[in-house]
Design a protein around this motif. Structure first.
Motif, PDB file in Angstrom:
ATOM      1  N   ASP A   1       5.530  19.868 -21.005  1.00  0.00           N
ATOM      2  CA  ASP A   1       5.704  18.440 -21.270  1.00  0.00           C
ATOM      3  C   ASP A   1       5.320  17.574 -20.075  1.00  0.00           C
ATOM      4  O   ASP A   1       4.913  16.420 -20.240  1.00  0.00           O
ATOM      5  N   TYR A   2       5.454  18.130 -18.883  1.00  0.00           N
ATOM      6  CA  TYR A   2       5.125  17.355 -17.680  1.00  0.00           C
ATOM      7  C   TYR A   2       3.655  16.964 -17.662  1.00  0.00           C
ATOM      8  O   TYR A   2       3.271  16.009 -16.983  1.00  0.00           O
ATOM      9  N   MET A   3       2.824  17.708 -18.405  1.00  0.00           N
ATOM     10  CA  MET A   3       1.399  17.378 -18.461  1.00  0.00           C
ATOM     11  C   MET A   3       1.173  16.026 -19.131  1.00  0.00           C
ATOM     12  O   MET A   3       0.235  15.308 -18.798  1.00  0.00           O
ATOM     13  N   ALA A   4       2.013  15.710 -20.113  1.00  0.00           N
ATOM     14  CA  ALA A   4       1.845  14.468 -20.864  1.00  0.00           C
ATOM     15  C   ALA A   4       2.766  13.360 -20.373  1.00  0.00           C
ATOM     16  O   ALA A   4       2.529  12.182 -20.641  1.00  0.00           O
ATOM     17  N   ALA A   5       3.807  13.733 -19.631  1.00  0.00           N
ATOM     18  CA  ALA A   5       4.848  12.768 -19.273  1.00  0.00           C
ATOM     19  C   ALA A   5       4.318  11.592 -18.465  1.00  0.00           C
ATOM     20  O   ALA A   5       4.831  10.482 -18.572  1.00  0.00           O
ATOM     21  N   HIS A   6       3.298  11.818 -17.664  1.00  0.00           N
ATOM     22  CA  HIS A   6       2.799  10.757 -16.792  1.00  0.00           C
ATOM     23  C   HIS A   6       1.569  10.050 -17.359  1.00  0.00           C
ATOM     24  O   HIS A   6       0.956   9.233 -16.672  1.00  0.00           O
ATOM     25  N   GLY A   7       1.207  10.376 -18.609  1.00  0.00           N
ATOM     26  CA  GLY A   7       0.072   9.705 -19.219  1.00  0.00           C
ATOM     27  C   GLY A   7      -1.191   9.818 -18.390  1.00  0.00           C
ATOM     28  O   GLY A   7      -1.521  10.879 -17.866  1.00  0.00           O
ATOM     29  N   MET A   8      -1.884   8.686 -18.221  1.00  0.00           N
ATOM     30  CA  MET A   8      -3.147   8.690 -17.492  1.00  0.00           C
ATOM     31  C   MET A   8      -2.969   8.611 -15.982  1.00  0.00           C
ATOM     32  O   MET A   8      -3.934   8.516 -15.239  1.00  0.00           O
ATOM     33  N   LYS A   9      -1.714   8.664 -15.502  1.00  0.00           N
ATOM     34  CA  LYS A   9      -1.517   8.689 -14.051  1.00  0.00           C
ATOM     35  C   LYS A   9      -2.221   9.885 -13.422  1.00  0.00           C
ATOM     36  O   LYS A   9      -2.619   9.840 -12.255  1.00  0.00           O
ATOM     37  N   ARG A  10      -2.348  10.961 -14.192  1.00  0.00           N
ATOM     38  CA  ARG A  10      -3.033  12.148 -13.681  1.00  0.00           C
ATOM     39  C   ARG A  10      -4.464  11.826 -13.266  1.00  0.00           C
ATOM     40  O   ARG A  10      -5.009  12.432 -12.346  1.00  0.00           O
ATOM     41  N   ALA A  11      -5.076  10.886 -13.972  1.00  0.00           N
ATOM     42  CA  ALA A  11      -6.464  10.518 -13.686  1.00  0.00           C
ATOM     43  C   ALA A  11      -6.564   9.239 -12.856  1.00  0.00           C
ATOM     44  O   ALA A  11      -7.662   8.730 -12.638  1.00  0.00           O
ATOM     45  N   ARG A  12      -5.416   8.729 -12.394  1.00  0.00           N
ATOM     46  CA  ARG A  12      -5.411   7.489 -11.633  1.00  0.00           C
ATOM     47  C   ARG A  12      -4.540   7.664 -10.386  1.00  0.00           C
ATOM     48  O   ARG A  12      -3.375   7.253 -10.355  1.00  0.00           O
ATOM     49  N   PRO A  13      -5.097   8.250  -9.356  1.00  0.00           N
ATOM     50  CA  PRO A  13      -4.321   8.549  -8.144  1.00  0.00           C
ATOM     51  C   PRO A  13      -3.595   7.351  -7.549  1.00  0.00           C
ATOM     52  O   PRO A  13      -2.486   7.487  -7.033  1.00  0.00           O
ATOM     53  N   ALA A  14      -4.187   6.170  -7.637  1.00  0.00           N
ATOM     54  CA  ALA A  14      -3.558   4.996  -7.041  1.00  0.00           C
ATOM     55  C   ALA A  14      -2.327   4.547  -7.824  1.00  0.00           C
ATOM     56  O   ALA A  14      -1.478   3.829  -7.286  1.00  0.00           O
ATOM     57  N   GLU A  15      -2.231   4.934  -9.094  1.00  0.00           N
ATOM     58  CA  GLU A  15      -1.020   4.648  -9.864  1.00  0.00           C
ATOM     59  C   GLU A  15       0.062   5.679  -9.540  1.00  0.00           C
ATOM     60  O   GLU A  15       1.255   5.357  -9.544  1.00  0.00           O
ATOM     61  N   LEU A  16      -0.371   6.883  -9.244  1.00  0.00           N
ATOM     62  CA  LEU A  16       0.585   7.932  -8.891  1.00  0.00           C
ATOM     63  C   LEU A  16       1.165   7.687  -7.508  1.00  0.00           C
ATOM     64  O   LEU A  16       2.378   7.814  -7.293  1.00  0.00           O
ATOM     65  N   VAL A  17       0.296   7.327  -6.573  1.00  0.00           N
ATOM     66  CA  VAL A  17       0.726   7.006  -5.204  1.00  0.00           C
ATOM     67  C   VAL A  17       0.078   5.679  -4.805  1.00  0.00           C
ATOM     68  O   VAL A  17      -1.088   5.659  -4.387  1.00  0.00           O
ATOM     69  N   PRO A  18       0.777   4.574  -4.978  1.00  0.00           N
ATOM     70  CA  PRO A  18       0.202   3.261  -4.639  1.00  0.00           C
ATOM     71  C   PRO A  18      -0.336   3.226  -3.213  1.00  0.00           C
ATOM     72  O   PRO A  18       0.280   3.745  -2.282  1.00  0.00           O
ATOM     73  N   GLY A  19      -1.495   2.607  -3.076  1.00  0.00           N
ATOM     74  CA  GLY A  19      -2.131   2.499  -1.771  1.00  0.00           C
ATOM     75  C   GLY A  19      -3.187   3.558  -1.513  1.00  0.00           C
ATOM     76  O   GLY A  19      -3.962   3.461  -0.557  1.00  0.00           O
ATOM     77  N   THR A  20      -3.244   4.586  -2.382  1.00  0.00           N
ATOM     78  CA  THR A  20      -4.214   5.666  -2.191  1.00  0.00           C
ATOM     79  C   THR A  20      -5.632   5.163  -2.421  1.00  0.00           C
ATOM     80  O   THR A  20      -5.912   4.500  -3.422  1.00  0.00           O
ATOM     81  N   VAL A  21      -6.532   5.477  -1.492  1.00  0.00           N
ATOM     82  CA  VAL A  21      -7.953   5.151  -1.659  1.00  0.00           C
ATOM     83  C   VAL A  21      -8.843   6.383  -1.524  1.00  0.00           C
ATOM     84  O   VAL A  21     -10.000   6.364  -1.921  1.00  0.00           O
ATOM     85  N   ARG A  22      -8.310   7.457  -0.958  1.00  0.00           N
ATOM     86  CA  ARG A  22      -9.069   8.696  -0.813  1.00  0.00           C
ATOM     87  C   ARG A  22      -8.147   9.887  -1.066  1.00  0.00           C
ATOM     88  O   ARG A  22      -6.926   9.811  -0.882  1.00  0.00           O
ATOM     89  N   VAL A  23      -8.763  10.996  -1.462  1.00  0.00           N
ATOM     90  CA  VAL A  23      -8.032  12.256  -1.602  1.00  0.00           C
ATOM     91  C   VAL A  23      -8.751  13.314  -0.776  1.00  0.00           C
ATOM     92  O   VAL A  23      -9.944  13.556  -0.963  1.00  0.00           O
ATOM     93  N   ILE A  24      -8.012  13.887   0.166  1.00  0.00           N
ATOM     94  CA  ILE A  24      -8.523  15.021   0.942  1.00  0.00           C
ATOM     95  C   ILE A  24      -8.147  16.279   0.172  1.00  0.00           C
ATOM     96  O   ILE A  24      -6.967  16.535  -0.074  1.00  0.00           O
ATOM     97  N   THR A  25      -9.135  17.041  -0.253  1.00  0.00           N
ATOM     98  CA  THR A  25      -8.855  18.252  -1.017  1.00  0.00           C
ATOM     99  C   THR A  25      -9.072  19.472  -0.129  1.00  0.00           C
ATOM    100  O   THR A  25      -9.978  19.495   0.712  1.00  0.00           O
ATOM    101  N   ALA A  26      -8.233  20.466  -0.327  1.00  0.00           N
ATOM    102  CA  ALA A  26      -8.257  21.659   0.528  1.00  0.00           C
ATOM    103  C   ALA A  26      -8.292  22.916  -0.327  1.00  0.00           C
ATOM    104  O   ALA A  26      -7.627  22.994  -1.368  1.00  0.00           O
ATOM    105  N   ARG A  27      -9.049  23.884   0.118  1.00  0.00           N
ATOM    106  CA  ARG A  27      -9.187  25.169  -0.575  1.00  0.00           C
ATOM    107  C   ARG A  27      -8.707  26.278   0.346  1.00  0.00           C
ATOM    108  O   ARG A  27      -9.041  26.288   1.535  1.00  0.00           O
TER     109      ARG A  27
END
Length: 361
Positions: A54-80
């Motif tokens: 259910d957590y996949m749907a609980a946040h709606g399109m926030k998953r595709a909108r990083p700035a809504e998930l964490v206000p102020g975000t402009v970049r994402v550093i990804t690590a492997r």
């Protein structure tokens, strides 16, 4: 705070160097525009492919909108971070396939045989954030390690550290898919990396090999049929029609990765954290089924497996022991072990044990 463009470019290079020093195999930087992924995410959710997650749907399109998930975000550093254990032969894929063909052996997904990756990645991403703070002063950030509604693969693809394979996992030309992903959402306007292009071509090996046909087509995964979902995420009874297809996979499934041609380039981890614990790369289902709850919790302390709890652990093992009947029907040791759990306090365990016993009669 304000950082000049030249300093931001220098900082980006430094972040990548620091990441490698911390054990990450690659670091990329992406902007936060994931509009191209929103339609696919909504269609996946509308189809119910997320099952009980259910957590996949609980946040709606926030998953595709990083700035809504964490206000102020402009970049994402990804690590492997690679997770193949440090010790092992070059023919590891053949070894894994042979183990799956042994009816008494327990198959635990490779990533889960060592320490819980959430803890490892979170700690090292925090160290990376600390290095950045030491360089530029206070800045806005948040660390994610498969711990929130983040579209990891889409961000990683955009940051250039891999591409999304047809099985929906991320792939790299240098490392296959045997790695974890983590993210650092930040308010630093760092220069972004070019996205990676797909290199799957016409290959459909992952689609064809899936034991439960969970991969409906390229980039379309019905999690409700996926063995990883069934043995890890699903809290209740595993559908009867899917149980025979699970075989002896008692925690997760690596089939779509083992068959992938790109995993001939999979790299071993530099860290001891992902070394095998409790002999989980070569252990019988009977040995694991004998663990009482105290032993389960003690042996698997610090392991991702502990998250599912002893009840679901027994559920999964009961299915594996039931499926062993295909080659070892009526095996006295297996039947005795199942009968010893037939009166288990958990209805969930009793149900799956009864199913397994019926397979041996």
């Amino acid at each position: 705070m304000t950082v000049s463009d030249n300093n931001l470019s220098t900082l980006a290079l430094a972040i990548k160097a620091w990441g490698r020093e911390l054990g990450f195999s690659d670091i990329g930087i992406a902007d936060i525009d994931l509009r191209h992924a929103e339609a696919g995410l909504q269609a996946w959710l509308d189809a119910g492919f997320h099952g009980d997650m259910d957590y996949m749907a609980a946040h709606g399109m926030k998953r595709a909108r990083p700035a809504e998930l964490v206000p102020g975000t402009v970049r994402v550093i990804t690590a492997r971070m690679n997770y193949l254990p440090r010790e092992g032969g070059e023919q590891w894929r053949e070894t894994e396939a042979a183990r799956a063909a042994e009816p008494g052996q327990a198959v635990v997904s490779i990533y889960a045989r060592g320490r819980d990756y959430h803890k490892v990645l979170r700690a090292r991403l925090q160290q990376l954030a600390d290095r950045i703070r030491a360089e530029v002063g206070e800045f806005g950030y948040r660390v994610f390690t498969d711990s929130a509604p983040v579209m990891e693969e889409a961000l990683a693809e955009k940051s250039g550290i891999g591409w999304r394979g047809k099985h929906t996992l991320l792939l790299s030309r240098e490392a296959g898919s045997m790695f974890f992903l983590g993210e650092l959402f930040t308010d630093l306007p760092l220069p972004v990396d070019p996205p990676e292009q797909s290199h799957c071509g016409q290959c459909r090996a992952c689609i064809d090999v899936c034991p439960t046909q969970a991969i409906l087509g390229p980039y379309r995964l019905d999690a409700r049929r996926c063995i990883s979902y069934l043995t890890i995420e699903l809290k209740g009874s595993i559908p009867v029609e899917l149980r025979p297809l699970i075989g002896n996979r008692v925690y997760g499934c690596d089939d779509c990765q083992l068959i992938c041609p790109w995993n001939k380039f999979a790299q071993r981890s530099e860290l001891p954290d992902f070394d095998v614990r409790n002999g989980l790369d070569d252990v019988s289902m009977l040995d694991l089924f004998a663990w009482e709850e105290e032993e389960f919790n003690r042996r698997l302390e610090g392991s991702p497996i502990r998250r599912i709890g002893h009840e679901r652990w027994l559920r999964n093992l009961a299915i594996g022991l039931g499926n062993a009947a295909a080659q070892r029907r009526g095996d006295p040791a297996i039947v005795a072990a199942l009968e010893a759990r037939a009166g288990h306090p958990s209805e969930l365990v009793r149900e799956h044990v009864a199913w397994a016993l019926a397979r041996h009669r």
